[in-house]
Design an enzyme around this catalytic site. Sequence first.
Site, mmCIF file in Angstrom:
data_model
loop_
_atom_site.group_PDB
_atom_site.id
_atom_site.type_symbol
_atom_site.label_atom_id
_atom_site.label_comp_id
_atom_site.label_asym_id
_atom_site.label_seq_id
_atom_site.Cartn_x
_atom_site.Cartn_y
_atom_site.Cartn_z
ATOM 1 N N ASP A 47 0.829 -1.208 0.000
ATOM 2 C CA ASP A 47 0.000 0.000 0.000
ATOM 3 C C ASP A 47 0.862 1.257 0.000
ATOM 4 O O ASP A 47 0.479 2.280 -0.568
ATOM 5 C CB ASP A 47 -0.991 0.008 1.171
ATOM 6 C CG ASP A 47 -2.283 0.730 0.800
ATOM 7 O OD1 ASP A 47 -2.808 0.463 -0.304
ATOM 8 O OD2 ASP A 47 -2.747 1.579 1.580
ATOM 9 N N GLU A 88 -0.156 10.900 5.338
ATOM 10 C CA GLU A 88 -0.248 9.458 5.153
ATOM 11 C C GLU A 88 1.121 8.853 4.832
ATOM 12 O O GLU A 88 1.480 7.804 5.365
ATOM 13 C CB GLU A 88 -1.222 9.195 4.001
ATOM 14 C CG GLU A 88 -1.842 7.821 4.029
ATOM 15 C CD GLU A 88 -3.043 7.770 3.092
ATOM 16 O OE1 GLU A 88 -4.005 8.541 3.315
ATOM 17 O OE2 GLU A 88 -3.009 6.978 2.151
ATOM 18 N N GLU A 140 -11.320 5.939 -2.547
ATOM 19 C CA GLU A 140 -11.275 6.398 -1.158
ATOM 20 C C GLU A 140 -12.344 5.701 -0.310
ATOM 21 O O GLU A 140 -12.103 5.308 0.833
ATOM 22 C CB GLU A 140 -11.486 7.917 -1.092
ATOM 23 C CG GLU A 140 -10.426 8.735 -1.814
ATOM 24 C CD GLU A 140 -9.080 8.787 -1.092
ATOM 25 O OE1 GLU A 140 -8.575 7.731 -0.668
ATOM 26 O OE2 GLU A 140 -8.528 9.897 -0.964
ATOM 27 N N GLU A 210 -9.699 -3.351 -6.075
ATOM 28 C CA GLU A 210 -9.585 -3.352 -4.608
ATOM 29 C C GLU A 210 -9.648 -4.779 -4.056
ATOM 30 O O GLU A 210 -8.891 -5.138 -3.162
ATOM 31 C CB GLU A 210 -10.671 -2.478 -3.975
ATOM 32 C CG GLU A 210 -10.465 -0.974 -4.191
ATOM 33 C CD GLU A 210 -9.309 -0.371 -3.373
ATOM 34 O OE1 GLU A 210 -8.885 -0.986 -2.372
ATOM 35 O OE2 GLU A 210 -8.839 0.707 -3.748
HETATM 36 C C1 LIG Z 1 -5.404 -0.076 -2.498
HETATM 37 C C2 LIG Z 1 -5.789 1.232 -1.895
HETATM 38 N N1 LIG Z 1 -6.981 1.755 -2.189
HETATM 39 C C3 LIG Z 1 -7.344 2.937 -1.659
HETATM 40 C C4 LIG Z 1 -6.498 3.623 -0.799
HETATM 41 C C5 LIG Z 1 -6.839 4.957 -0.198
HETATM 42 O O1 LIG Z 1 -8.093 5.247 -0.147
HETATM 43 C C6 LIG Z 1 -5.274 3.033 -0.510
HETATM 44 N N2 LIG Z 1 -4.412 3.648 0.332
HETATM 45 N N3 LIG Z 1 -4.944 1.845 -1.058
#
Ligand SMILES: Cc1ncc(CO)c(N)n1
EC number: 3.5.1.-
Length: 221
Positions: A47, A88, A140, A210
């Site tokens: 991520d 972040e 998001e 996702e």
């Molecule tokens: C895979 C992924 N989707 C969305 C976000 C943020 O919303 C993230 N940080 N990582």
Amino acid sequence: MEKRGVIDTWIDKHRSIYTAATRHAFVVSIRDGSVDLSSFRTWLGQDYLFVRRFVPFVASVLIRACKDSGESSDMEVVLGGIASLNDEIEWFKREGSKWDVDFSTVVPQRANQEYGRFLEDLMSSEVKYPVIMTAFWAIEAVYQESFAHCLEDGNKTPVELTGACHRWGNDGFKQYCSSVKNIAERCLENASGEVLGEAEDVLVRVLELEVAFWEMSRGGQ
Ligand SMILES: Cc1ncc(CO)c(N)n1
């Protein structure tokens, strides 16, 4: 009360993939405390790489909000998103040292690469503003819904993972997602049938990406 718009209709229509993305076994395992920490570390490293590719995408959304939107508040909403991405990235770095994940050696896995390519395609000037905003909202919203679930009543989320859950599950992030959704809905109200079709396709594609991202994380490594 929030008005029901076309996005809610699409979520109902594509409910099974929406649920697969927002209640994935990986997320459920965080909430019930059974999460495998090697999976969490995989997710963290992947991520971090994702977010580094997400930044130029959000920057392009910001430019489109300045150029293509009649509403000056769109830019402010997206700018808020960029500001939180700054925090972040710092958070990821702290978390990386906490979990002993050395980001400089993390290699993007296939699902991550595919997601990155998808983001790059969306940065093309050919893509219509309502389509971009729909994708941005979906990206998001999946994290907001997923991590908020880990903080809801009855959770057994391990305390060392609550930081991650708060990052996307907090009320401010929920508000922000709702502002992005309102922008997308407003644009979609005036969109042609063709653009509506593209926005619906992009929403489903985000949900698939996702799911694949969670699957990759759960796979560990
Ligand atoms: C895979 C992924 N989707 C969305 C976000 C943020 O919303 C993230 N940080 N990582």
